[in-house]
Design a protein around this motif. Structure first.
Motif, PDB file in Angstrom:
ATOM      1  N   GLU A   1     -12.019 -11.762  52.699  1.00 47.34           N
ATOM      2  CA  GLU A   1     -12.817 -12.943  52.347  1.00 47.34           C
ATOM      3  C   GLU A   1     -14.072 -13.057  53.201  1.00 47.34           C
ATOM      4  OE1 GLU A   1     -12.578 -14.834  49.711  1.00 47.34           O
ATOM      5  OE2 GLU A   1     -10.958 -13.471  49.146  1.00 47.34           O
ATOM      6  N   ARG A   2     -13.936 -12.867  54.488  1.00 45.45           N
ATOM      7  CA  ARG A   2     -15.116 -12.929  55.359  1.00 45.45           C
ATOM      8  C   ARG A   2     -16.074 -11.777  55.057  1.00 45.45           C
ATOM      9  NH1 ARG A   2     -13.913 -13.104  61.472  1.00 45.45           N
ATOM     10  NH2 ARG A   2     -16.202 -13.208  61.507  1.00 45.45           N
ATOM     11  N   ALA A   3     -15.524 -10.628  54.710  1.00 43.97           N
ATOM     12  CA  ALA A   3     -16.381  -9.491  54.364  1.00 43.97           C
ATOM     13  C   ALA A   3     -17.181  -9.791  53.102  1.00 43.97           C
ATOM     14  CB  ALA A   3     -15.536  -8.240  54.176  1.00 43.97           C
ATOM     15  N   ARG A   4     -16.551 -10.417  52.118  1.00 45.40           N
ATOM     16  CA  ARG A   4     -17.292 -10.796  50.908  1.00 45.40           C
ATOM     17  C   ARG A   4     -18.418 -11.766  51.237  1.00 45.40           C
ATOM     18  NH1 ARG A   4     -11.991 -11.407  48.696  1.00 45.40           N
ATOM     19  NH2 ARG A   4     -11.440  -9.688  47.314  1.00 45.40           N
ATOM     20  N   ARG A   5     -18.132 -12.744  52.084  1.00 42.60           N
ATOM     21  CA  ARG A   5     -19.176 -13.701  52.463  1.00 42.60           C
ATOM     22  C   ARG A   5     -20.309 -13.009  53.215  1.00 42.60           C
ATOM     23  NH1 ARG A   5     -14.605 -17.010  53.593  1.00 42.60           N
ATOM     24  NH2 ARG A   5     -14.816 -16.671  55.851  1.00 42.60           N
ATOM     25  N   GLU A   6     -19.934 -12.073  54.082  1.00 43.80           N
ATOM     26  CA  GLU A   6     -20.948 -11.324  54.827  1.00 43.80           C
ATOM     27  C   GLU A   6     -21.818 -10.504  53.878  1.00 43.80           C
ATOM     28  OE1 GLU A   6     -22.808  -9.441  58.314  1.00 43.80           O
ATOM     29  OE2 GLU A   6     -21.808 -11.346  57.894  1.00 43.80           O
ATOM     30  N   ARG A   7     -21.202  -9.835  52.923  1.00 42.20           N
ATOM     31  CA  ARG A   7     -21.942  -9.067  51.916  1.00 42.20           C
ATOM     32  C   ARG A   7     -22.940  -9.958  51.190  1.00 42.20           C
ATOM     33  NH1 ARG A   7     -18.354  -8.123  46.937  1.00 42.20           N
ATOM     34  NH2 ARG A   7     -18.811 -10.353  46.900  1.00 42.20           N
ATOM     35  N   ASP A   8     -22.498 -11.108  50.727  1.00 35.84           N
ATOM     36  CA  ASP A   8     -23.365 -12.011  49.969  1.00 35.84           C
ATOM     37  C   ASP A   8     -24.479 -12.589  50.838  1.00 35.84           C
ATOM     38  OD1 ASP A   8     -21.706 -11.476  47.850  1.00 35.84           O
ATOM     39  OD2 ASP A   8     -20.591 -13.362  47.985  1.00 35.84           O
ATOM     40  N   THR A   9     -24.172 -12.867  52.102  1.00 35.30           N
ATOM     41  CA  THR A   9     -25.189 -13.358  53.032  1.00 35.30           C
ATOM     42  C   THR A   9     -26.270 -12.305  53.248  1.00 35.30           C
ATOM     43  OG1 THR A   9     -23.634 -14.814  54.163  1.00 35.30           O
ATOM     44  CG2 THR A   9     -25.597 -14.163  55.394  1.00 35.30           C
ATOM     45  N   LEU A  10     -25.870 -11.043  53.360  1.00 39.55           N
ATOM     46  CA  LEU A  10     -26.829  -9.961  53.535  1.00 39.55           C
ATOM     47  C   LEU A  10     -27.719  -9.793  52.304  1.00 39.55           C
ATOM     48  CD1 LEU A  10     -24.477  -7.418  55.304  1.00 39.55           C
ATOM     49  CD2 LEU A  10     -26.643  -8.274  56.246  1.00 39.55           C
ATOM     50  N   VAL A  11     -27.142  -9.936  51.131  1.00 37.74           N
ATOM     51  CA  VAL A  11     -27.951  -9.858  49.907  1.00 37.74           C
ATOM     52  C   VAL A  11     -28.999 -10.965  49.887  1.00 37.74           C
ATOM     53  CG1 VAL A  11     -27.881 -10.120  47.395  1.00 37.74           C
ATOM     54  CG2 VAL A  11     -26.196  -8.667  48.540  1.00 37.74           C
ATOM     55  N   GLU A  12     -28.600 -12.174  50.247  1.00 39.16           N
ATOM     56  CA  GLU A  12     -29.556 -13.277  50.281  1.00 39.16           C
ATOM     57  C   GLU A  12     -30.632 -13.047  51.335  1.00 39.16           C
ATOM     58  OE1 GLU A  12     -29.838 -15.637  48.030  1.00 39.16           O
ATOM     59  OE2 GLU A  12     -28.200 -14.564  47.052  1.00 39.16           O
ATOM     60  N   ALA A  13     -30.260 -12.455  52.463  1.00 38.48           N
ATOM     61  CA  ALA A  13     -31.245 -12.142  53.499  1.00 38.48           C
ATOM     62  C   ALA A  13     -32.240 -11.097  53.002  1.00 38.48           C
ATOM     63  CB  ALA A  13     -30.538 -11.648  54.759  1.00 38.48           C
ATOM     64  N   ALA A  14     -31.735 -10.119  52.269  1.00 39.03           N
ATOM     65  CA  ALA A  14     -32.619  -9.097  51.709  1.00 39.03           C
ATOM     66  C   ALA A  14     -33.616  -9.718  50.739  1.00 39.03           C
ATOM     67  CB  ALA A  14     -31.792  -8.020  51.003  1.00 39.03           C
ATOM     68  N   ILE A  15     -33.130 -10.593  49.884  1.00 40.06           N
ATOM     69  CA  ILE A  15     -33.998 -11.248  48.906  1.00 40.06           C
ATOM     70  C   ILE A  15     -35.040 -12.107  49.616  1.00 40.06           C
ATOM     71  CG2 ILE A  15     -34.022 -13.019  47.102  1.00 40.06           C
ATOM     72  CD1 ILE A  15     -31.272 -11.860  46.210  1.00 40.06           C
ATOM     73  N   ALA A  16     -34.619 -12.831  50.648  1.00 40.73           N
ATOM     74  CA  ALA A  16     -35.543 -13.692  51.399  1.00 40.73           C
ATOM     75  C   ALA A  16     -36.637 -12.882  52.078  1.00 40.73           C
ATOM     76  CB  ALA A  16     -34.774 -14.511  52.424  1.00 40.73           C
ATOM     77  N   ALA A  17     -36.324 -11.666  52.495  1.00 33.50           N
ATOM     78  CA  ALA A  17     -37.305 -10.825  53.180  1.00 33.50           C
ATOM     79  C   ALA A  17     -38.465 -10.438  52.279  1.00 33.50           C
ATOM     80  CB  ALA A  17     -36.625  -9.576  53.726  1.00 33.50           C
ATOM     81  N   LEU A  18     -38.278 -10.570  50.971  1.00 36.91           N
ATOM     82  CA  LEU A  18     -39.319 -10.175  50.006  1.00 36.91           C
ATOM     83  C   LEU A  18     -40.203 -11.342  49.584  1.00 36.91           C
ATOM     84  CD1 LEU A  18     -37.130  -7.893  47.692  1.00 36.91           C
ATOM     85  CD2 LEU A  18     -38.678  -7.159  49.519  1.00 36.91           C
ATOM     86  N   ALA A  19     -40.077 -12.492  50.239  1.00 39.23           N
ATOM     87  CA  ALA A  19     -40.777 -13.693  49.791  1.00 39.23           C
ATOM     88  C   ALA A  19     -42.281 -13.481  49.662  1.00 39.23           C
ATOM     89  CB  ALA A  19     -40.486 -14.849  50.749  1.00 39.23           C
ATOM     90  N   SER A  20     -42.873 -12.735  50.574  1.00 40.04           N
ATOM     91  CA  SER A  20     -44.333 -12.584  50.576  1.00 40.04           C
ATOM     92  C   SER A  20     -44.847 -11.732  49.427  1.00 40.04           C
ATOM     93  CB  SER A  20     -44.793 -11.981  51.903  1.00 40.04           C
ATOM     94  OG  SER A  20     -44.248 -10.677  52.077  1.00 40.04           O
ATOM     95  N   PHE A  21     -43.957 -11.017  48.743  1.00 39.72           N
ATOM     96  CA  PHE A  21     -44.383 -10.121  47.671  1.00 39.72           C
ATOM     97  C   PHE A  21     -44.404 -10.798  46.300  1.00 39.72           C
ATOM     98  CE2 PHE A  21     -42.768  -7.300  50.974  1.00 39.72           C
ATOM     99  CZ  PHE A  21     -43.825  -6.411  51.106  1.00 39.72           C
ATOM    100  N   GLY A  22     -43.853 -11.993  46.196  1.00 37.22           N
ATOM    101  CA  GLY A  22     -43.873 -12.706  44.934  1.00 37.22           C
ATOM    102  C   GLY A  22     -43.085 -12.003  43.850  1.00 37.22           C
ATOM    103  N   ALA A  23     -43.505 -12.227  42.614  1.00 32.26           N
ATOM    104  CA  ALA A  23     -42.751 -11.731  41.459  1.00 32.26           C
ATOM    105  C   ALA A  23     -42.767 -10.211  41.343  1.00 32.26           C
ATOM    106  CB  ALA A  23     -43.311 -12.346  40.176  1.00 32.26           C
ATOM    107  N   LYS A  24     -43.748  -9.553  41.962  1.00 32.91           N
ATOM    108  CA  LYS A  24     -43.818  -8.101  41.805  1.00 32.91           C
ATOM    109  C   LYS A  24     -42.649  -7.385  42.482  1.00 32.91           C
ATOM    110  CE  LYS A  24     -46.952  -7.152  45.701  1.00 32.91           C
ATOM    111  NZ  LYS A  24     -48.264  -6.535  46.072  1.00 32.91           N
ATOM    112  N   ALA A  25     -41.902  -8.115  43.329  1.00 32.64           N
ATOM    113  CA  ALA A  25     -40.729  -7.518  43.981  1.00 32.64           C
ATOM    114  C   ALA A  25     -39.426  -7.897  43.298  1.00 32.64           C
ATOM    115  CB  ALA A  25     -40.684  -7.924  45.454  1.00 32.64           C
ATOM    116  N   ASP A  26     -39.495  -8.447  42.097  1.00 30.35           N
ATOM    117  CA  ASP A  26     -38.269  -8.875  41.415  1.00 30.35           C
ATOM    118  C   ASP A  26     -37.291  -7.728  41.188  1.00 30.35           C
ATOM    119  OD1 ASP A  26     -38.833 -11.558  41.321  1.00 30.35           O
ATOM    120  OD2 ASP A  26     -39.564 -11.564  39.248  1.00 30.35           O
ATOM    121  N   ILE A  27     -37.802  -6.533  40.911  1.00 32.33           N
ATOM    122  CA  ILE A  27     -36.917  -5.389  40.698  1.00 32.33           C
ATOM    123  C   ILE A  27     -36.141  -5.082  41.982  1.00 32.33           C
ATOM    124  CG2 ILE A  27     -36.818  -2.918  40.204  1.00 32.33           C
ATOM    125  CD1 ILE A  27     -37.378  -4.463  37.728  1.00 32.33           C
ATOM    126  N   LEU A  28     -36.816  -5.173  43.127  1.00 29.12           N
ATOM    127  CA  LEU A  28     -36.125  -4.944  44.398  1.00 29.12           C
ATOM    128  C   LEU A  28     -35.107  -6.045  44.678  1.00 29.12           C
ATOM    129  CD1 LEU A  28     -38.994  -3.648  46.721  1.00 29.12           C
ATOM    130  CD2 LEU A  28     -37.138  -2.322  45.688  1.00 29.12           C
TER     131      LEU A  28
END
Length: 319
Positions: A280-307
């Motif tokens: 359960e904690r591993a699943r939460r960690e996985r999902d937190t990392l995905v959200e962190a990855a998505i947040a890191a792309l904020a400056s690229f706008g919509a052109k980073a949607d594929i990433l």
């Protein structure tokens, strides 16, 4: 001829549909390019290509694989205007390194696996000596491809790419991570890895090549420092999420779904975050990392949607 992937922009599709179409196009293009690289005809400077060795290399590289690493190279490069065809060679060089690592990881001296992508592993389909040589040849070919002028017109960019790939794949990256992973099984005496050490192991063994895939695209596109730093955060988070997702699938999925043996990590004493944190904690960690990855792309706008979709894919994949 223009490749299908160059015509898929995502403007007429939702991001997830665009991601699936582009991933499919990259899978096809990488398959075609690697098949061409692994034909029987010797290149300039080569004397001959032994048929059995070529067959083993093709068995390792063709007919399967998610191709996530080359996809990340191509899509990151696209952020900076690098045409698909120009990023393909570097993407394939990275995939050849990944392929070699799988061939060697499957060997009896390593993880001792008989099945990979639903087919016999190379040492089972051929023999151990051929598998070792096939892995050696794939690794060497990767640097041949990366150094070729078709990978980039600027020799300084090619040199930076080659160095980055070597460091991600070698002593302080993937190979070093595999050494720590073997030690964690207790082969060389009792070893107890805490959470921080498991994270470092996984950042090296799996995360380094995935993070480099993102940085490689930025290198090919001559990205500004700030963009490379943002993409670095994205790549590290995606690499970590990918490994946790893999560990969860090993625990929960079937061999039929994965195309390889499952539920082996705990039995072999493998050091995983699932083992340290629990499912359960591993699943939460996985999902937190995905959200962190998505947040890191904020400056690229919509052109980073594929990433962004690629980051979600790491958590939702079923194999």
């Amino acid at each position: 001829m223009e490749h299908e992937a160059t015509r898929i922009t995502g403007t007429d599709l939702d991001p997830e549909a665009a991601f699936q179409r582009r991933l499919g196009a990259v899978v096809q293009a990488v398959e075609e390019r690697i098949a061409a690289l692994l034909d029987d005809a010797p290149r300039r400077g080569e004397i001959a290509r032994p048929a059995r060795l070529v067959a083993a290399m093709r068995h390792a590289m063709l007919g399967g694989g998610k191709r996530l690493r080359p996809f990340l190279v191509i899509e990151t490069a696209a952020l900076f205007g690098v045409p698909f065809a120009h990023a393909l060679n570097g993407a394939c060089a990275l995939e050849l390194v990944h392929g070699y690592s799988l061939v060697h990881d499957d060997l009896p001296a390593m993880d001792d696996d008989d099945l990979r992508r639903g087919r016999p592993t190379v040492h089972k389909a051929f023999d151990e000596a051929t598998a070792i040589l096939a892995g050696d040849a794939l690794l060497t070919l990767a640097f041949d491809v990366a150094a070729d002028e078709s990978s980039h017109t600027d020799p300084a960019v090619r040199a930076a790419f080659v160095q980055g790939l070597a460091r991600a794949a070698g002593l302080g990256g993937m190979v070093g991570g595999q050494m720590i992973d073997l030690a964690a099984e207790g082969r060389y005496g009792d070893v107890l890895l805490d959470e921080a050490r498991v994270r470092r192991l996984q950042a090296m063994k799996t995360g380094a090549l995935i993070a480099f895939a993102v940085d490689a695209g930025a290198l090919l596109g001559r990205a500004p420092l700030g963009d490379r730093q943002a993409l670095g955060a994205y790549g590290r988070a995606v690499g970590a999420a990918f490994q946790i997702a893999d560990d969860i699938l090993d625990r929960e999925s079937s061999a039929a779904a994965m195309g390889k043996r499952t539920d082996k990590d705990a039995g072999k004493g493998k050091a995983t975050l699932v083992g340290v944190l629990g499912l359960e904690r591993a699943r939460r960690e996985r999902d937190t990392l995905v959200e962190a990855a998505i947040a890191a792309l904020a400056s690229f706008g919509a052109k980073a949607d594929i990433l962004r979709s690629a980051a979600r894919f790491t958590a939702s994949r079923q194999s």
